[in-house]
Design a protein around this motif. Structure first.
Motif, short mmCIF file in Angstrom:
data_model
loop_
_atom_site.label_atom_id
_atom_site.label_comp_id
_atom_site.label_asym_id
_atom_site.label_seq_id
_atom_site.Cartn_x
_atom_site.Cartn_y
_atom_site.Cartn_z
N GLU A 183 11.00 -17.51 14.69
CA GLU A 183 11.06 -17.30 13.10
C GLU A 183 9.97 -16.22 12.90
OE1 GLU A 183 11.78 -19.88 9.39
OE2 GLU A 183 9.63 -19.87 9.85
N TRP A 184 10.13 -15.24 12.16
CA TRP A 184 9.04 -14.23 11.85
C TRP A 184 9.18 -14.20 10.18
CZ3 TRP A 184 8.45 -8.90 14.65
CH2 TRP A 184 7.18 -8.51 14.19
N LYS A 185 8.00 -14.63 9.51
CA LYS A 185 8.44 -14.41 8.33
C LYS A 185 6.96 -13.88 7.52
CE LYS A 185 6.96 -19.28 7.19
NZ LYS A 185 7.34 -20.52 6.48
N SER A 186 6.89 -13.24 6.39
CA SER A 186 6.11 -12.55 5.67
C SER A 186 6.23 -12.70 4.33
CB SER A 186 6.01 -11.32 6.25
OG SER A 186 6.80 -10.52 6.10
N ALA A 187 5.01 -12.46 3.61
CA ALA A 187 5.05 -12.09 2.37
C ALA A 187 3.99 -11.08 1.86
CB ALA A 187 4.58 -13.42 1.54
N PHE A 188 4.44 -10.15 0.91
CA PHE A 188 3.51 -8.78 0.74
C PHE A 188 4.05 -8.36 -0.61
CE2 PHE A 188 7.73 -8.39 3.13
CZ PHE A 188 8.39 -7.60 2.51
N TYR A 189 3.28 -7.49 -0.92
CA TYR A 189 3.49 -6.45 -2.07
C TYR A 189 3.72 -4.98 -1.67
CZ TYR A 189 1.43 -10.14 -5.02
OH TYR A 189 1.37 -11.32 -5.62
N ARG A 190 4.62 -4.33 -2.63
CA ARG A 190 5.04 -3.25 -2.16
C ARG A 190 3.73 -2.16 -2.16
NH1 ARG A 190 7.51 -2.85 -8.03
NH2 ARG A 190 5.40 -1.87 -9.17
N GLY A 191 3.98 -0.88 -1.52
CA GLY A 191 3.05 0.11 -1.20
C GLY A 191 2.35 0.55 -2.44
N PHE A 192 3.30 0.49 -3.44
CA PHE A 192 2.52 1.18 -4.85
C PHE A 192 2.29 0.07 -5.70
CE2 PHE A 192 2.99 3.04 -8.98
CZ PHE A 192 2.21 4.41 -8.71
N VAL A 193 0.94 -0.50 -6.02
CA VAL A 193 0.84 -1.70 -6.83
C VAL A 193 0.90 -1.45 -8.26
CG1 VAL A 193 -0.51 -2.70 -4.94
CG2 VAL A 193 -1.78 -1.14 -6.77
N ASN A 194 1.22 -0.19 -8.87
CA ASN A 194 1.23 -0.08 -10.25
C ASN A 194 2.57 -0.20 -10.58
OD1 ASN A 194 -1.71 0.24 -10.72
ND2 ASN A 194 -1.53 2.11 -9.98
N ASN A 195 2.93 -0.01 -12.10
CA ASN A 195 4.28 0.05 -12.42
C ASN A 195 5.06 1.64 -11.99
OD1 ASN A 195 4.44 -2.57 -13.52
ND2 ASN A 195 3.46 -1.81 -15.51
N ASP A 196 6.34 1.61 -12.05
CA ASP A 196 6.95 2.73 -11.72
C ASP A 196 6.88 3.61 -10.37
OD1 ASP A 196 8.45 2.33 -14.15
OD2 ASP A 196 6.52 3.52 -15.05
N PRO A 197 6.84 2.49 -9.31
CA PRO A 197 6.42 3.34 -8.00
C PRO A 197 7.65 4.13 -7.36
CG PRO A 197 7.89 1.22 -7.59
CD PRO A 197 7.39 1.31 -9.12
N PRO A 198 6.94 5.46 -6.74
CA PRO A 198 8.07 6.13 -6.25
C PRO A 198 8.76 5.44 -5.19
CG PRO A 198 5.83 6.41 -5.23
CD PRO A 198 5.97 5.59 -6.24
N PRO A 199 9.83 5.93 -4.84
CA PRO A 199 11.06 5.23 -4.41
C PRO A 199 10.51 4.80 -2.84
CG PRO A 199 12.01 7.28 -5.07
CD PRO A 199 10.71 7.18 -5.64
N GLU A 200 9.89 5.57 -2.20
CA GLU A 200 9.48 5.41 -0.62
C GLU A 200 8.39 4.00 -0.90
OE1 GLU A 200 6.64 8.77 -2.17
OE2 GLU A 200 8.86 8.16 -2.47
N LEU A 201 7.68 3.66 -1.92
CA LEU A 201 6.79 2.82 -1.98
C LEU A 201 7.17 1.44 -3.11
CD1 LEU A 201 3.59 4.87 -2.28
CD2 LEU A 201 4.45 3.75 -0.21
#
Length: 164
Positions: A119-137
């Motif tokens: 089992e491989w599990k993770s928790a994380f935040y998206r690459g863009f930490v502010n509101n309205d991220p670009p699609p790739e982040l």
């Protein structure tokens, strides 16, 4: 009159989670001998090389150099040989390489008769930490990237151990 700050209606990113598992037709000790070596991630098809220091000691570090270019810097936070589990975090990565921030993960090997479950599990935040991220982040991009990394990694581990 009630004056609520505008920020009250906006919210930043939420923590995302990904869990992937694979069954491997090999004993848990054999599987752990491969996946439990923090200094060697050659079982992952995207990893060209692993360099690190500290072996499997808590605080050990490794640098993963990827086939497609780019590097991921990681640190070992917990290592339980008897329990066949380890925890690590990404300390540095370009969001163009992996679109996440504050990434932490756990890998656990469990015996299932003469087979194993990983089992491989993770928790994380998206690459863009502010509101309205670009699609790739965005959250979706982060989840998709980690899911792909986990699935290809576990498939690579299975192939290596089953000789496929």
């Amino acid at each position: 009159i009630c004056l609520l700050p505008l920020a009250a209606s906006a919210h930043g990113p939420t923590r995302q989670k990904v869990t992937e598992t694979v069954e491997i037709n090999a004993p848990a000790d054999k599987v752990w001998a491969v996946v439990g070596n923090f200094q060697d991630m050659s079982w992952h098809p995207a990893v060209k090389s692993t360099e690190g220091t500290g072996g499997n000691d808590v605080g050990a570090t490794r640098t993963l150099t990827l086939d497609g270019g780019g590097q991921i810097f990681e640190k070992l936070n917990k290592y339980d040989d008897a329990g066949k589990t380890l925890s690590y975090e990404i300390t540095e990565v370009d969001v163009k390489v992996v679109p996440v921030t504050n990434y932490a993960a756990h890998i656990t090997v469990t015996a299932d008769g003469d087979k194993s479950k990983v089992e491989w599990k993770s928790a994380f935040y998206r690459g863009f930490v502010n509101n309205d991220p670009p699609p790739e982040l965005s959250d979706e991009a982060a989840v998709k990237a980690i899911t792909g990394i986990f699935q290809s990694g576990l498939e690579g581990l299975k192939k290596k151990l089953e000789g496929g």
